[in-house]
Design a protein around this motif. Structure first.
Motif, PDB file in Angstrom:
ATOM      1  N   SER A   5      15.071  49.957  79.419  1.00 48.81           N
ATOM      2  CA  SER A   5      13.921  49.220  79.922  1.00 48.81           C
ATOM      3  C   SER A   5      13.118  48.559  78.740  1.00 48.81           C
ATOM      4  O   SER A   5      13.056  47.365  78.805  1.00 48.81           O
ATOM      5  CB  SER A   5      12.936  49.809  80.789  1.00 48.81           C
ATOM      6  N   ASN A   6      12.770  49.271  77.693  1.00 44.61           N
ATOM      7  CA  ASN A   6      12.135  48.747  76.666  1.00 44.61           C
ATOM      8  C   ASN A   6      13.037  47.954  75.979  1.00 44.61           C
ATOM      9  O   ASN A   6      12.625  46.674  75.448  1.00 44.61           O
ATOM     10  CB  ASN A   6      11.646  49.966  75.955  1.00 44.61           C
ATOM     11  N   VAL A   7      14.137  48.175  75.583  1.00 48.92           N
ATOM     12  CA  VAL A   7      15.104  47.367  74.986  1.00 48.92           C
ATOM     13  C   VAL A   7      15.313  45.861  75.625  1.00 48.92           C
ATOM     14  O   VAL A   7      15.359  44.830  75.086  1.00 48.92           O
ATOM     15  CB  VAL A   7      16.202  47.954  74.508  1.00 48.92           C
ATOM     16  N   THR A  54      15.875  40.197  78.521  1.00 49.88           N
ATOM     17  CA  THR A  54      16.837  40.105  79.435  1.00 49.88           C
ATOM     18  C   THR A  54      16.151  40.761  80.809  1.00 49.88           C
ATOM     19  O   THR A  54      16.836  40.842  81.820  1.00 49.88           O
ATOM     20  CB  THR A  54      18.173  40.997  79.249  1.00 49.88           C
ATOM     21  N   GLU A  55      15.288  41.673  80.508  1.00 48.83           N
ATOM     22  CA  GLU A  55      14.206  42.041  81.447  1.00 48.83           C
ATOM     23  C   GLU A  55      12.718  41.409  81.556  1.00 48.83           C
ATOM     24  O   GLU A  55      12.496  40.869  80.555  1.00 48.83           O
ATOM     25  CB  GLU A  55      14.081  43.527  81.557  1.00 48.83           C
ATOM     26  N   PHE A  57      14.182  30.567  83.309  1.00 47.73           N
ATOM     27  CA  PHE A  57      12.822  30.561  82.409  1.00 47.73           C
ATOM     28  C   PHE A  57      11.964  31.854  82.419  1.00 47.73           C
ATOM     29  O   PHE A  57      12.097  32.636  83.371  1.00 47.73           O
ATOM     30  CB  PHE A  57      11.900  29.685  83.037  1.00 47.73           C
ATOM     31  N   SER A  58      11.540  32.163  81.139  1.00 44.33           N
ATOM     32  CA  SER A  58      10.646  33.389  80.862  1.00 44.33           C
ATOM     33  C   SER A  58       9.878  33.391  79.658  1.00 44.33           C
ATOM     34  O   SER A  58      10.425  32.961  78.802  1.00 44.33           O
ATOM     35  CB  SER A  58      11.512  34.915  81.080  1.00 44.33           C
ATOM     36  N   ASP A  59       8.829  33.787  79.783  1.00 41.46           N
ATOM     37  CA  ASP A  59       8.103  34.329  78.474  1.00 41.46           C
ATOM     38  C   ASP A  59       8.244  35.579  77.918  1.00 41.46           C
ATOM     39  O   ASP A  59       8.390  36.475  78.752  1.00 41.46           O
ATOM     40  CB  ASP A  59       6.390  33.947  78.607  1.00 41.46           C
ATOM     41  N   GLN A 113       3.317  40.903  80.573  1.00 36.84           N
ATOM     42  CA  GLN A 113       4.338  39.621  80.320  1.00 36.84           C
ATOM     43  C   GLN A 113       4.735  39.580  81.837  1.00 36.84           C
ATOM     44  O   GLN A 113       5.168  38.396  82.168  1.00 36.84           O
ATOM     45  CB  GLN A 113       5.448  40.517  79.589  1.00 36.84           C
ATOM     46  N   ASP A 114       4.949  40.501  82.358  1.00 33.04           N
ATOM     47  CA  ASP A 114       5.416  40.252  84.064  1.00 33.04           C
ATOM     48  C   ASP A 114       3.971  39.461  84.682  1.00 33.04           C
ATOM     49  O   ASP A 114       4.523  38.446  85.540  1.00 33.04           O
ATOM     50  CB  ASP A 114       5.426  41.471  84.931  1.00 33.04           C
ATOM     51  N   THR A 115       2.914  39.632  84.532  1.00 35.85           N
ATOM     52  CA  THR A 115       1.963  38.815  85.018  1.00 35.85           C
ATOM     53  C   THR A 115       2.172  37.416  84.381  1.00 35.85           C
ATOM     54  O   THR A 115       1.867  36.404  85.388  1.00 35.85           O
ATOM     55  CB  THR A 115       0.470  39.364  84.708  1.00 35.85           C
TER      56      THR A 115
END
Length: 460
Positions: free
Chosen positions: A26-28, A34-35, A56-58, A236-238
């Protein structure tokens, strides 16, 4: 340590590795981006917009983890009683290209809580490698905290193999691999027990110590180090959730919407298996929403169609990034655009927390790096030098960035105060080999050619 104890410890350590893997993965994945991609607050919202914004993602985890590590550079080790870095250790380090390996190991330490280095003898001298935490483990003596045993695992299509390490022996182990239908690359928890691998040779350990050395990130006097990005992941999810709403708002505001008044909502026919119309039904409301069409039966007027205030979303994202800055001691100008009018002293003050954080990570890695140097000396048959390394000083480049003008001004004042030129060269940030080269150049410049000729004439 008898055979039963070896197999018991091997099973225990394999279980530790297995238990750590989900967190490591998960951390990697968050670090690589990628997550932690676009999040959605509801299933309905995801159904509408997941495909549209899937690329898209930050990623804030990567810069937070990279910031301290890019300031950490290992320069060598100075033996007890010496004033210069050890040349033999430097050669060993260069031969193994350990600078890159150590940098990757420290990055993995901050992301996945721990990583490992390993020393082994080879025909050309000590060999130093760095191991991923999802395939290595070390257990310690509860009283002395000395390494009691180490283990490195790898696998092929049918079996999992292990090198079980004690201070006395290197023991090859093997067990069948349970293959999961999900395509898991790692050994399943219900694989059969370990057994001694008769196809490989049991070897005596020439180092007299466990060759596997653990790099542990910050811990609270327990066996659970912490990841530098653990607190960044939910933020980051938020942020990505807010981005989803913002992009949806921009999409809605940038394309035309239509209102059709005075007619009923259109219907679509219902067909049987032969293609004959057997009824009709209203067009699905979700489809109308996606097509930005609203039907209003009967008479009436629209009083207002107000656009949403999209600035609210950008402010929320800004506040969330400020939380990342405060929680991780990462300078704000690393994550957001800095003002062009900020003076250099302003950047230095903003980076004070990051410099302190980098110094902390150096203190965590320092004992492990020294132990790798010590084991390498033993592997090369230099027990006396290994004893000096055990109480030597690992040399690191200063993690603070300063302008060339500030640095030279400070060094000039140090020189005026009487500090030796060699110390000045080290403070400038030169590697030990470069310091030696500069000192030799300085001695060459200071030689008086006339006096050398006089000395030769007198000798004749």
């Amino acid at each position: 340590m008898d055979s039963a104890e070896i197999l018991r410890l091997a099973t225990l350590m394999a279980d530790k590795i297995r238990a750590r893997r989900p967190d490591i993965v998960s951390n990697v994945a968050y670090f690589k981006g990628t997550e932690g991609r676009m999040r959605f607050a509801s299933d309905e919202f995801r159904d509408y917009f997941a495909d549209r914004f899937s690329g898209f993602s930050d990623n804030w985890c990567m810069p937070v983890a990279q910031a301290p590590i890019e300031r950490i550079h290992q320069l060598g080790i100075r033996l007890d009683g010496s004033t210069t870095a050890d040349v033999e250790s430097a050669r060993m380090w260069e031969r193994n290209e350990a600078d890159r390996g150590l940098s990757e190991a420290l990055m993995m330490m901050t992301v996945a809580k721990r990583s490992f280095g390993m020393v082994s003898p080879s025909p050309v001298g000590a060999r130093v490698t760095f191991e991923h935490p999802d395939s290595a483990c070390v257990i310690y003596d509860a009283a002395t905290r000395q390494r009691r045993a180490g283990m490195v695992v790898w696998q092929d299509e049918n079996f999992e193999y292990s090198e079980f390490q004690t201070p006395q022996y290197i023991i090859p182990l093997k067990r069948p691999r349970f293959i999961q239908e999900s395509g898991d690359k790692h050994v399943a928890p219900n694989a059969d027990g370990w057994a001694f691998d008769q196809a490989r040779e049991l070897k005596a350990n020439p180092l007299g110590a466990v060759p596997l050395v653990e790099f542990r990130n910050q811990a609270l006097l327990d066996d659970e180090p912490m990841s530098d990005i653990a607190g960044v992941k939910p933020i980051q999810d938020t942020i990505n959730l807010v981005w989803a709403y913002l992009l949806n708002g921009l999409d809605t505001a940038s394309l035309p919407a239509r209102i059709i008044k005075g007619i009923d909502v259109p219907k679509e026919p219902i067909l049987d298996q032969d293609g004959q119309i057997i009824g009709e039904r209203p067009i699905e409301l979700d489809r109308l929403i996606r097509d930005r069409v609203i039907f209003i039966p009967g008479e009436g007027d629209v009083a207002e169609w107000t656009a949403g205030n999209l600035e609210v979303f950008s402010k929320v994202i800004g506040h969330a990034v400020e939380h990342v800055v405060a929680q991780t001691r990462t300078p704000a100008h690393y994550l957001i655009a800095a003002s062009s009018n900020t003076p250099a002293t302003g950047y230095e003050l903003a980076e004070a927390g990051l410099v302190s954080k980098a110094a902390e990570r150096i203190s965590y890695a320092n004992p492990s790096v020294r132990e790798i140097y010590r084991l390498a000396a033993i592997a090369e048959g230099q027990a006396e030098r290994a004893a000096q390394i055990a109480v030597g000083k690992v040399l690191w480049k200063k993690p603070q960035y300063r302008s060339e003008q500030q640095l030279m001004d400070g060094l000039q004042k140090m020189r005026t105060a009487g500090f030796p030129f060699q110390w000045i060269a080290e403070e400038y940030g030169l590697s030990p080999s470069e310091v030696d080269r500069v000192m030799e150049m300085k001695r060459t410049e200071e030689r008086d050619a006339t006096m050398e000729q006089v000395a030769r004439d007198l000798a004749i």
